[in-house]
Design an enzyme around this catalytic site. Sequence first.
Site, mmCIF file in Angstrom:
data_model
loop_
_atom_site.group_PDB
_atom_site.id
_atom_site.type_symbol
_atom_site.label_atom_id
_atom_site.label_comp_id
_atom_site.label_asym_id
_atom_site.label_seq_id
_atom_site.Cartn_x
_atom_site.Cartn_y
_atom_site.Cartn_z
ATOM 1 N N PHE A 53 109.666 80.746 -55.902
ATOM 2 C CA PHE A 53 109.110 80.006 -54.776
ATOM 3 C C PHE A 53 109.606 78.546 -54.729
ATOM 4 O O PHE A 53 110.437 78.174 -53.901
ATOM 5 C CB PHE A 53 107.572 80.088 -54.841
ATOM 6 C CG PHE A 53 106.822 79.138 -53.958
ATOM 7 C CD1 PHE A 53 107.232 78.883 -52.656
ATOM 8 C CD2 PHE A 53 105.683 78.492 -54.434
ATOM 9 C CE1 PHE A 53 106.529 77.998 -51.835
ATOM 10 C CE2 PHE A 53 104.977 77.617 -53.630
ATOM 11 C CZ PHE A 53 105.403 77.363 -52.334
ATOM 12 N N THR A 83 109.786 87.549 -61.291
ATOM 13 C CA THR A 83 109.030 87.379 -60.046
ATOM 14 C C THR A 83 109.933 86.839 -58.935
ATOM 15 O O THR A 83 109.595 86.942 -57.753
ATOM 16 C CB THR A 83 107.835 86.414 -60.211
ATOM 17 O OG1 THR A 83 108.315 85.175 -60.749
ATOM 18 C CG2 THR A 83 106.789 86.987 -61.143
ATOM 19 N N ALA A 95 111.406 77.816 -64.045
ATOM 20 C CA ALA A 95 111.118 79.151 -64.585
ATOM 21 C C ALA A 95 109.864 79.099 -65.446
ATOM 22 O O ALA A 95 109.724 78.220 -66.300
ATOM 23 C CB ALA A 95 112.307 79.650 -65.407
ATOM 24 N N GLN A 127 106.048 81.640 -66.617
ATOM 25 C CA GLN A 127 105.029 82.652 -66.352
ATOM 26 C C GLN A 127 103.883 81.856 -65.739
ATOM 27 O O GLN A 127 103.246 81.069 -66.417
ATOM 28 C CB GLN A 127 104.620 83.337 -67.656
ATOM 29 C CG GLN A 127 103.790 84.609 -67.478
ATOM 30 C CD GLN A 127 102.464 84.379 -66.776
ATOM 31 O OE1 GLN A 127 102.345 84.580 -65.556
ATOM 32 N NE2 GLN A 127 101.462 83.940 -67.507
ATOM 33 N N TYR A 150 97.722 79.525 -69.931
ATOM 34 C CA TYR A 150 98.749 78.958 -69.047
ATOM 35 C C TYR A 150 98.729 77.429 -69.111
ATOM 36 O O TYR A 150 99.763 76.780 -69.298
ATOM 37 C CB TYR A 150 98.535 79.436 -67.608
ATOM 38 C CG TYR A 150 99.373 78.681 -66.602
ATOM 39 C CD1 TYR A 150 100.746 78.895 -66.517
ATOM 40 C CD2 TYR A 150 98.799 77.728 -65.760
ATOM 41 C CE1 TYR A 150 101.525 78.190 -65.606
ATOM 42 C CE2 TYR A 150 99.567 77.021 -64.848
ATOM 43 C CZ TYR A 150 100.930 77.250 -64.783
ATOM 44 O OH TYR A 150 101.693 76.536 -63.893
ATOM 45 N N ILE A 178 85.844 84.045 -49.370
ATOM 46 C CA ILE A 178 85.675 82.804 -50.127
ATOM 47 C C ILE A 178 84.716 83.087 -51.278
ATOM 48 O O ILE A 178 83.620 83.607 -51.067
ATOM 49 C CB ILE A 178 85.118 81.675 -49.236
ATOM 50 C CG1 ILE A 178 86.164 81.261 -48.202
ATOM 51 C CG2 ILE A 178 84.694 80.479 -50.075
ATOM 52 C CD1 ILE A 178 85.680 80.212 -47.226
#
Length: 310
Positions: A15, A38, A75, A77, A141, A200
């Site tokens: 993206f 991805t 790049a 995850q 993450y 939501i």
Amino acid sequence: MLRDKLVVVTGGAGFIGSHIAWELVKDNEVIIIDNLYTGKEENVPPGAKLVKADIRDYETIAELISNADYVFHEAAQVSVVESVRDPVFTEEVNVLGTLNILKALLEGHGKLIFASSAAVYGDNPNLPLKETERPRPLSPYGVTKWGAEEYLRVFHELYGLPVVALRYFNVFGPRQGFNQYAGVISIFINRALKGESLVIFGDGKQTRDFIYVKDVVKANLLVAESRRANGKVFNVATGKQTSILELATKIIEITGSNGSIIFDKPRPGDIKHSLADISEIKKLGFEPEWGLEEGLKRTVEWYASNAASG
């Protein structure tokens, strides 16, 4: 503006990476390193060279990185949910992968611009968040992004490597992946275009700092060219809050959807409010150009004409 440089964009078929590559390929030689985990081949701009490789494989990427004038390291995850499910894989890609790039850069002369994340802050109530806030990530993450930032700092201080870390807040725009773990904007737009309800979680009063991808590209190019940015960390955002309810309402309005807004119970671990202090990157001359509505309209147009995307 960078010109006549050899530029490597890791994750350049993804993206944000693809948007950086499309901008740079106009005046530079661009090499994209992407394993297409991805990323998508159709995101690669004409004129850029795609090398299908994994950043965990040092031998494959080392020479490409060491020859580069600039490396934009996108790049990663990026799924928080995936990081909870498989923290070791996330660590290997996000930390060891970054360490491979840093090591290869020591053999060359290039500068690293690293995609970090507001996830390093966790659920910090001291809004707007300054870069000096102590990181307290809530997911593996977030931990890996902070860990990679620390490696950048050490390589800058120990070896004098020119590096910059950019903490992205809620980035949106064309080519953003669409699945159940995607950003709320891509989920809302895709549901609205199908006339489905927008769900939501919670009361919709939670807020985010949304930034259009073209402004993120601008921030990357700005810090790449600025020596004053070397060794530093910057928030990349707009410094403006938007509630999720306001966002959903805008998207229904822009798409002309006949879908409704429905409320579900809050999700555990969701941050209530997020807002960046962008005064540091503003000192370098950064000013977001894209308003939320204008960015949403462009994004809706893209999803509408790429209905099969994601």
